[in-house]
Enzyme design. Structure first.
Site, PDB file in Angstrom:
ATOM      1  N   GLN A 152       3.307  10.097   1.199  1.00  0.00           N
ATOM      2  CA  GLN A 152       4.453   9.112   0.861  1.00  0.00           C
ATOM      3  C   GLN A 152       5.387  10.064   0.161  1.00  0.00           C
ATOM      4  O   GLN A 152       6.342   9.194   0.532  1.00  0.00           O
ATOM      5  CB  GLN A 152       3.968   7.885   1.087  1.00  0.00           C
ATOM      6  N   HIS A 178      -4.900   1.692   6.668  1.00  0.00           N
ATOM      7  CA  HIS A 178      -3.384   1.714   7.451  1.00  0.00           C
ATOM      8  C   HIS A 178      -3.545   2.918   5.832  1.00  0.00           C
ATOM      9  O   HIS A 178      -3.343   4.353   6.184  1.00  0.00           O
ATOM     10  CB  HIS A 178      -2.750   0.661   6.967  1.00  0.00           C
ATOM     11  N   GLU A 179      -3.697   2.544   4.998  1.00  0.00           N
ATOM     12  CA  GLU A 179      -3.535   3.757   3.726  1.00  0.00           C
ATOM     13  C   GLU A 179      -4.646   5.360   3.569  1.00  0.00           C
ATOM     14  O   GLU A 179      -4.686   6.306   3.546  1.00  0.00           O
ATOM     15  CB  GLU A 179      -3.832   3.426   2.598  1.00  0.00           C
ATOM     16  N   GLY A 216       0.367  -1.052  -0.094  1.00  0.00           N
ATOM     17  CA  GLY A 216      -0.356   0.354   0.173  1.00  0.00           C
ATOM     18  C   GLY A 216       0.464   1.577  -0.241  1.00  0.00           C
ATOM     19  O   GLY A 216       1.910   1.002   0.508  1.00  0.00           O
ATOM     20  N   CYS A 237       5.423  -0.065   8.008  1.00  0.00           N
ATOM     21  CA  CYS A 237       5.350   1.504   6.681  1.00  0.00           C
ATOM     22  C   CYS A 237       5.918   1.903   5.524  1.00  0.00           C
ATOM     23  O   CYS A 237       7.282   1.797   6.399  1.00  0.00           O
ATOM     24  CB  CYS A 237       4.622   2.184   8.086  1.00  0.00           C
ATOM     25  N   LEU A 238       6.142   2.316   5.172  1.00  0.00           N
ATOM     26  CA  LEU A 238       7.193   1.792   4.010  1.00  0.00           C
ATOM     27  C   LEU A 238       7.628   3.315   4.424  1.00  0.00           C
ATOM     28  O   LEU A 238       8.798   3.550   4.362  1.00  0.00           O
ATOM     29  CB  LEU A 238       6.358   2.942   2.668  1.00  0.00           C
ATOM     30  N   HIS A 247      -3.018   7.670   6.910  1.00  0.00           N
ATOM     31  CA  HIS A 247      -2.250   8.653   6.182  1.00  0.00           C
ATOM     32  C   HIS A 247      -2.712   9.619   5.317  1.00  0.00           C
ATOM     33  O   HIS A 247      -2.537  10.615   5.468  1.00  0.00           O
ATOM     34  CB  HIS A 247      -2.029   7.736   4.934  1.00  0.00           C
TER      35      HIS A 247
HETATM   36 NI    NI Z   1       2.062   3.453   5.710  1.00  0.00          NI
END
Ligand code: NI
Length: 152
Positions: free
Chosen positions: A51, A131-132, A46, A89-90, A135
């Protein structure tokens, strides 16, 4: 397509709320393409626009390989059940923790053609949606970790 730089924890852009997309322009379509490439290159399931430094309500979830779900202006319209599982998370590399999320989540969003659609996911997919979409409101998984944040 182009690979974009992934913003990391500590950058205040991750904490800002995103603005809705009012018109799906060629620029938005390019952003979606670039976000997908960036997410896949980083082995993520995701990614959300903040991000990659863009404060717009856009995210992509790809839990099933080859089947990315692009979400523009997504909203959770229904949820049920509960699950606890590990999440990362990235933007927070090398860290993970257990979060509590709904087991089933229904999201309403626009696709890249501007058509409204509903999508329901369970387990990992439900977690990825939450999660996304978090963000897009400046929220990160570390805000809702149950217990300790682990480092790998
Ligand atoms: Ni994330």
């Amino acid at each position: 397509m182009a690979k974009l730089h992934i913003v990391k924890l500590g950058d205040e852009i991750l904490r800002k709320p995103c603005r809705p997309v009012e018109k799906i322009t060629p620029r938005i379509l390019t952003l979606l393409d670039d976000m997908l490439e960036t997410m896949r290159d980083a082995n993520g399931c995701g990614i959300a626009a903040p991000q990659v430094g863009v404060l717009r309500r856009i995210c992509i979830v790809e839990v099933e390989e080859g089947h990315p779900i692009e979400l523009i202006n997504p909203k959770i319209i229904a949820y049920s059940g509960e699950q606890e599982a590990e999440e990362g998370c990235l933007s927070i590399p090398g860290k993970w923790g257990v979060t509590k999320r709904p087991m089933h989540v229904t999201v309403r969003a626009l696709d890249r053609n501007g058509e409204s659609f509903d999508v329901t996911g369970s387990d990992l997919l439900a977690r990825a949606f939450c999660h996304e979409i978090d963000h897009l409101d400046g929220k990160l998984f570390i805000d809702c970790v149950v217990g300790d944040i682990q480092e790998s």
